[in-house]
Design an enzyme around this catalytic site. Structure first.
Site, short mmCIF file in Angstrom:
data_model
loop_
_atom_site.label_atom_id
_atom_site.label_comp_id
_atom_site.label_asym_id
_atom_site.label_seq_id
_atom_site.Cartn_x
_atom_site.Cartn_y
_atom_site.Cartn_z
CE LYS A 60 -0.54 16.68 -48.81
NZ LYS A 60 -0.09 17.93 -48.10
CB SER A 84 1.43 16.22 -53.00
OG SER A 84 2.01 14.98 -53.66
CE1 TYR A 94 -0.08 13.20 -48.70
CE2 TYR A 94 0.30 12.43 -51.00
CZ TYR A 94 0.59 13.37 -49.98
OH TYR A 94 1.66 14.27 -50.05
#
Length: 233
Positions: A146, A129, A142
């Site tokens: 990533k 991401s 999160y």
């Protein structure tokens, strides 16, 4: 015909990737909560396995299931992800654990379980991401997970290169999917910050995965390919 395993492919980016690869690959997918019936209606030859990727035992058994169905495994696309939100003021251990288990531990475990079955020329494509380098304020763990995916992609590329296995990642920017479409004004605001004046599409992501998995990218490993329409250049 090569065989691809795409995790988390019942909807969203995973569905687009699986549908694209199904044109000329045997494809197996995993799903957890969203039934892939509509994808299978369009592509009845896809094999679908209901798996909780946070369960290390289920992850370890998955490559064998794919090989029992198709005879070999040539491509792994680690797409399944957890996007639970959090921030510095609202730390929640369970949220952090879930994000890292699904986004980092599961791909690492899946690849480790598959290594005995992967031949030279095999490829692994991780879905990262842009938040790995442009972290989201309400997605601390999160974004961190990533960033870990990016680092692991490079380490795995170095480790598996001598075995003839390539490891790369695609880092999508903001993407609208049929299941999760942003309001028009938000989409326009993001698009104004891109060089192309639009958001990347699920098909853009699928095309990038196809390229990195293909023989055309035989000399490419250890890269993180941004697919974000030139966001904030």
């Amino acid at each position: 015909m090569k065989t691809a395993l795409v995790t988390g492919a019942a909807r969203g980016l995973g569905r687009a990737i699986a549908a694209d690869l199904a044109q000329d690959h045997h494809v197996a997918i995993t799903w957890r909560g969203t039934n892939p019936a509509s994808l299978l209606a369009d592509h009845p030859d896809i094999a679908a396995f209901q798996v909780d990727l946070a369960d290390p035992g289920a992850t370890a058994a998955l490559p064998r299931k794919v090989i029992d169905r198709f005879g070999h495994l040539d491509l792994i696309v680690n797409n399944a992800g957890s996007i639970l939100t959090d921030d510095a003021e609202n730390y929640d251990a369970k949220t952090v654990e879930t994000n890292f288990n699904v986004n980092v531990n599961a791909p690492m475990g899946l690849v480790a379980a598959a290594l005995d079955h992967l031949q030279p020329g095999a490829a692994i494509v991780n879905i990262s991401s842009q938040n790995a380098r442009m972290p989201a304020m309400i997605a601390h763990s999160y974004s961190a997970s990533k960033a870990a995916v990016d680092t692991w992609t490079r380490i795995a590329a170095k480790t598996l290169g001598p075995k003839g296995i390539r490891v790369n990642a695609v880092a999508p920017g903001a993407v609208n999917t049929p299941e999760a479409t942003r309001p028009e004004d938000v989409t326009e605001m993001i698009a104004k910050d891109t060089a192309l004046g639009r958001l990347a599409t699920p098909e853009d992501i699928a095309a990038a995965v196809r390229f990195l998995a293909s023989d055309a990218a035989a000399g490419i490993t250890g890269i993180i390919l941004d697919v974000n329409a030139g966001y904030r250049l």
